[in-house]
Structures are given as C-alpha cells and as structure tokens.
Design a protein around this motif. Structure first.
Motif, PDB file in Angstrom:
ATOM      1  N   ALA A   1      50.704  -6.415  30.886  1.00  0.00           N
ATOM      2  CA  ALA A   1      50.176  -6.812  32.092  1.00  0.00           C
ATOM      3  C   ALA A   1      51.298  -6.531  33.299  1.00  0.00           C
ATOM      4  O   ALA A   1      50.942  -6.065  34.492  1.00  0.00           O
ATOM      5  CB  ALA A   1      49.464  -8.193  31.994  1.00  0.00           C
ATOM      6  N   ILE A   2      52.469  -7.039  33.173  1.00  0.00           N
ATOM      7  CA  ILE A   2      53.479  -7.043  33.975  1.00  0.00           C
ATOM      8  C   ILE A   2      53.876  -5.547  34.349  1.00  0.00           C
ATOM      9  O   ILE A   2      53.906  -5.054  35.429  1.00  0.00           O
ATOM     10  CB  ILE A   2      54.788  -7.754  33.550  1.00  0.00           C
ATOM     11  N   ALA A   3      53.977  -4.748  33.204  1.00  0.00           N
ATOM     12  CA  ALA A   3      54.302  -3.115  33.402  1.00  0.00           C
ATOM     13  C   ALA A   3      53.209  -2.543  34.380  1.00  0.00           C
ATOM     14  O   ALA A   3      53.405  -1.639  35.062  1.00  0.00           O
ATOM     15  CB  ALA A   3      54.410  -2.599  32.119  1.00  0.00           C
ATOM     16  N   LEU A   4      51.994  -3.113  34.134  1.00  0.00           N
ATOM     17  CA  LEU A   4      50.942  -2.209  34.904  1.00  0.00           C
ATOM     18  C   LEU A   4      50.618  -2.867  36.281  1.00  0.00           C
ATOM     19  O   LEU A   4      50.191  -2.136  36.994  1.00  0.00           O
ATOM     20  CB  LEU A   4      49.595  -2.452  33.925  1.00  0.00           C
ATOM     21  N   PHE A   5      50.630  -4.205  36.599  1.00  0.00           N
ATOM     22  CA  PHE A   5      50.079  -4.858  37.800  1.00  0.00           C
ATOM     23  C   PHE A   5      51.207  -5.311  38.591  1.00  0.00           C
ATOM     24  O   PHE A   5      50.961  -5.757  39.685  1.00  0.00           O
ATOM     25  CB  PHE A   5      49.130  -5.956  37.081  1.00  0.00           C
TER      26      PHE A   5
ATOM     27  N   THR B   1      62.307  -3.942  34.067  1.00  0.00           N
ATOM     28  CA  THR B   1      63.341  -4.612  33.412  1.00  0.00           C
ATOM     29  C   THR B   1      62.503  -5.834  33.070  1.00  0.00           C
ATOM     30  O   THR B   1      62.833  -6.534  31.839  1.00  0.00           O
ATOM     31  CB  THR B   1      64.542  -5.020  34.236  1.00  0.00           C
ATOM     32  N   LEU B   2      61.653  -6.521  33.795  1.00  0.00           N
ATOM     33  CA  LEU B   2      61.126  -7.695  33.470  1.00  0.00           C
ATOM     34  C   LEU B   2      59.910  -7.746  32.423  1.00  0.00           C
ATOM     35  O   LEU B   2      59.866  -8.272  31.767  1.00  0.00           O
ATOM     36  CB  LEU B   2      60.450  -8.375  34.635  1.00  0.00           C
ATOM     37  N   ALA B   3      59.190  -6.399  32.522  1.00  0.00           N
ATOM     38  CA  ALA B   3      58.374  -6.106  31.385  1.00  0.00           C
ATOM     39  C   ALA B   3      59.033  -5.954  30.057  1.00  0.00           C
ATOM     40  O   ALA B   3      58.462  -6.511  28.885  1.00  0.00           O
ATOM     41  CB  ALA B   3      57.479  -5.103  31.606  1.00  0.00           C
ATOM     42  N   LEU B   4      60.332  -5.087  30.209  1.00  0.00           N
ATOM     43  CA  LEU B   4      60.930  -5.062  28.960  1.00  0.00           C
ATOM     44  C   LEU B   4      61.444  -6.290  28.406  1.00  0.00           C
ATOM     45  O   LEU B   4      61.504  -6.494  27.159  1.00  0.00           O
ATOM     46  CB  LEU B   4      61.924  -3.890  29.159  1.00  0.00           C
ATOM     47  N   GLY B   5      61.986  -7.210  29.074  1.00  0.00           N
ATOM     48  CA  GLY B   5      62.429  -8.521  28.953  1.00  0.00           C
ATOM     49  C   GLY B   5      61.334  -9.307  28.129  1.00  0.00           C
ATOM     50  O   GLY B   5      61.570 -10.201  27.142  1.00  0.00           O
ATOM     51  N   THR B   6      60.117  -9.277  28.696  1.00  0.00           N
ATOM     52  CA  THR B   6      59.266 -10.240  28.382  1.00  0.00           C
ATOM     53  C   THR B   6      58.587  -9.650  26.747  1.00  0.00           C
ATOM     54  O   THR B   6      58.369 -10.479  25.606  1.00  0.00           O
ATOM     55  CB  THR B   6      57.807  -9.944  29.286  1.00  0.00           C
TER      56      THR B   6
END
Length: 371
Positions: free
Chosen positions: A163-167, A61-66
């Motif tokens: 980066a959020i989605a991966l790490f 959710t955070l990666a998608l929002g970013t």
C-alpha cells in the motif's frame, strides 16, 4: 499506517517474551537482549535510513523498510534457535529504522511551520499500533501456535508495504517555503538540547524497563496469558491519551512543571502496580500509560525550540536515535539487575530512575527561558 504498523511490531515483542522464555529457556537478561536486538538495530540505522532515502526516495525506502520488517517476523516464525530468533529480529528492526525519520520528515516537509498538529496525529497513530498489535498477537496465540501468529501478522505487514509503494504521495524535497523564512532567524541552545536529550533518554529507559517487567509482575498476580496483551493494550491506550493530556497540561504548567508531574506520577504508579492486587493494578494501567508517555510528547515538541531551524530535522533524528537506543539498552541493564535482585527490586529501580529526572529538568529550565 506506517507508524501504527512499525510501533505495533516493536511493542508486540513484550507480549511474546513470556512465550519465548518458556520455549527457549531464557532468563531475564537474555530476554532483555532479545528485546534489545530489535530496538538496537532500529536505533543504529536511523541516520543511514535518511541517507538511503536521499538516493532512492522516501516512498521506495519506506516501502522496502516495511517489507523488511514484515519478513523479519516471518523468519522469526521459522527460527528454531535463540540465534535464529535474534537474527530475525535484527532484520525486522533494520526495516523499522526507516519509519521514524522518513515518515516524520515527510509530514514536516508537507506542512512546513504548521506541522506540529499533523505531527501529533502521526505520533498518536503509533500508539494505536502499540495498542492493537500486542492485543492481536495475544489473541492469536490462544488458538494457534505463536509461529503461525507471527506469519499472520507478517502478511499484514507485507500488505502495508504494498500500500505504501502504491499510494504514498511523492514527498517534496526542496528549500523551506517563504512562510517559514521568519523562523530561520531563530537560534538554538546546544546545551539546552543536551539536557533535553538526556531527559528523553532516561525517560525512555524508565518506560522500556518497566514494560519489560510488567508481564512478569502481572503473571505473579495470577493474570492469564491472553490477558497479558490486554494489559499492555491498556498501558498503550493510556499512553495515546497521554499525548493529548500532556499537551494540554504543558500549555498550563509549562515543560518543567509537566515533566515534574508526569515523572512523579510514573514513580508513584509503578509502586502501586507492584504492591496492589491484580484487579486494582489493572485499573491503574491506563493512568500509568498516560504518565509514561506524557513526558515524551512534551519533550518531542520542545526539540524545535532549542534547535536552529536549519538543523531541526537532524535534531529530531538525533533525538529519535538516542531514545530508541535507550529503549534497546535499558531493558538489558534492568534485565541483568532483575536477575540479581528480582523483578520487584528491578521494577522499583525504574521508579527511582523516574525521580532522577527532576534535577535534569531543573538544569534545562534556564535554557527554555533563553530560547
């Protein structure tokens, strides 16, 4: 990273307002609406973002929002009308709605009752973004069109989302640990939280109202367009320092004493920036930033004291929603006021609003003692 990027995206709008005013022929009220579209969308979707994370996970959710926040700015770079610009900012604001509830919740769950220190670092990182991105956009527009500058910073956001989605580590979503059990017996004060919430809303209104007019005040004093971003960066750097200064001050003066000091200082410094020449006004901007952000840091740390432990996350979500909504609506109100009585008169009104927090703080005092 997420907090720095999203807060930077939110506040670099201030550096773009004079450019949009010239390109789209906007008055102050319309500029405030443009600013309010982003913040209003972000505020309205805070609670739904939490529910979305329960279904898809915090990381996704955070990666998608970013990604959505970055793509919104990319769309803004191709918009040719005011309506298109507002739609693009609504898209970006909806993406940024995921950051505050999910990132602060992740830190709180990871550190449990020891989260106050890590949360302060998390809050500080947002101020780094507020200082960096407005300065970056002001620098970029000196040697490229503003649309191209938005595409460049949108690319940065897309890389952050990847980066959020991966790490980003998996975020635990379980019951409170046994070490937090003694806190479960803590009660709360609903009326005390209401007073705290009201102070937070008004404090945010003062801050956002002032930031809306600050570029135009400095422009009247003869500041060059590239220096507007630098001026905003000075305010935000001071704001970052204010989180630490007022934490130290709060331990010595208490919550109410600190609120009195920061709001009084805010009012005095607003008036000084209005009437002083450009150079001394610029020198005062970091100190003004300390006062503007100082109150919010003290209020944020007080939320758990007035809330039962099982409702702390919901209380933070409500507090964020209210303050962000104030950030969206207050510039609109102050903007229309500016159209009627001028920039100087409306900015003086923000100083008066800061002093109006004094009686609210006095009403909060007995609830702090009870808590």
């Amino acid at each position: 990273m997420a907090h720095a990027l999203h807060d930077g995206y939110t506040d670099m709008i201030y550096a773009l307002l004079p450019i949009w005013q010239a390109d789209f022929g906007l008055d102050y009220g319309a500029l405030a609406i443009v600013r309010g579209v982003y913040a209003g969308t972000m505020a309205a979707l805070q609670m739904p973002a939490g529910r979305l994370a329960r279904s898809f996970g915090t990381r996704a959710t955070l990666a998608l929002g970013t990604l959505l926040a970055a793509l919104g700015y990319a769309v803004a770079g191709v918009s040719g009308t005011l309506v298109g610009l507002c739609v693009a900012l609504a898209v970006s604001g909806s993406g940024s709605s995921t950051q505050h509830p999910l990132a602060s919740g992740a830190v709180a769950r990871a550190y449990g009752r020891d989260a106050r220190g890590p949360l302060s670092v998390y809050n500080f990182s947002g101020d780094l973004g507020k200082a960096a991105l407005p300065a970056a956009i002001s620098l970029l527009i000196t040697f490229m069109p503003w649309r191209h500058a938005l595409w460049a910073l949108s690319t940065v956001g897309i890389l952050f989302a990847l980066a959020i989605a991966l790490f980003l580590p998996s975020v635990p979503r379980g019951e409170p640990s046994p070490t937090d059990a003694p806190r479960a017996a803590r009660g709360g004060s609903r009326s005390g939280f209401s007073w705290l919430f009201t102070i937070g809303v008004l404090d945010t209104a003062v801050r956002m109202g002032l930031l809306t007019f600050l570029p135009f005040l400095l422009k009247e004093k003869g500041i060059s367009p590239p220096m507007i971003g630098t001026a905003l960066a000075l305010v935000f750097i001071g704001g970052a320092a204010g989180k630490f200064v007022c934490g130290w001050l709060g331990a010595r003066l208490g919550v109410i004493g600190t609120v009195f000091a920061t709001e009084g200082g805010t009012a005095a410094l607003i008036l000084a920036v209005i009437y002083l020449p450009l150079t001394p006004a610029m020198i005062l901007l970091p100190v003004l930033g300390v006062m503007l952000n100082g109150t919010s840091s003290v209020l944020y740390g007080t939320v758990p004291e007035l809330t039962p432990v099982e409702r702390t996350e919901r209380a933070f979500a409500l507090f964020y929603t209210g303050t962000i909504a104030a950030g969206a609506l207050a510039p609109v109100a102050y903007g229309f006021l500016g159209d009627r009585i001028g920039v100087h008169g409306a900015t003086i009104a923000t100083a008066v609003s800061a002093l109006a927090i004094y009686p609210l703080a006095l009403a909060l005092r007995p609830h702090l003692r009870a808590a």
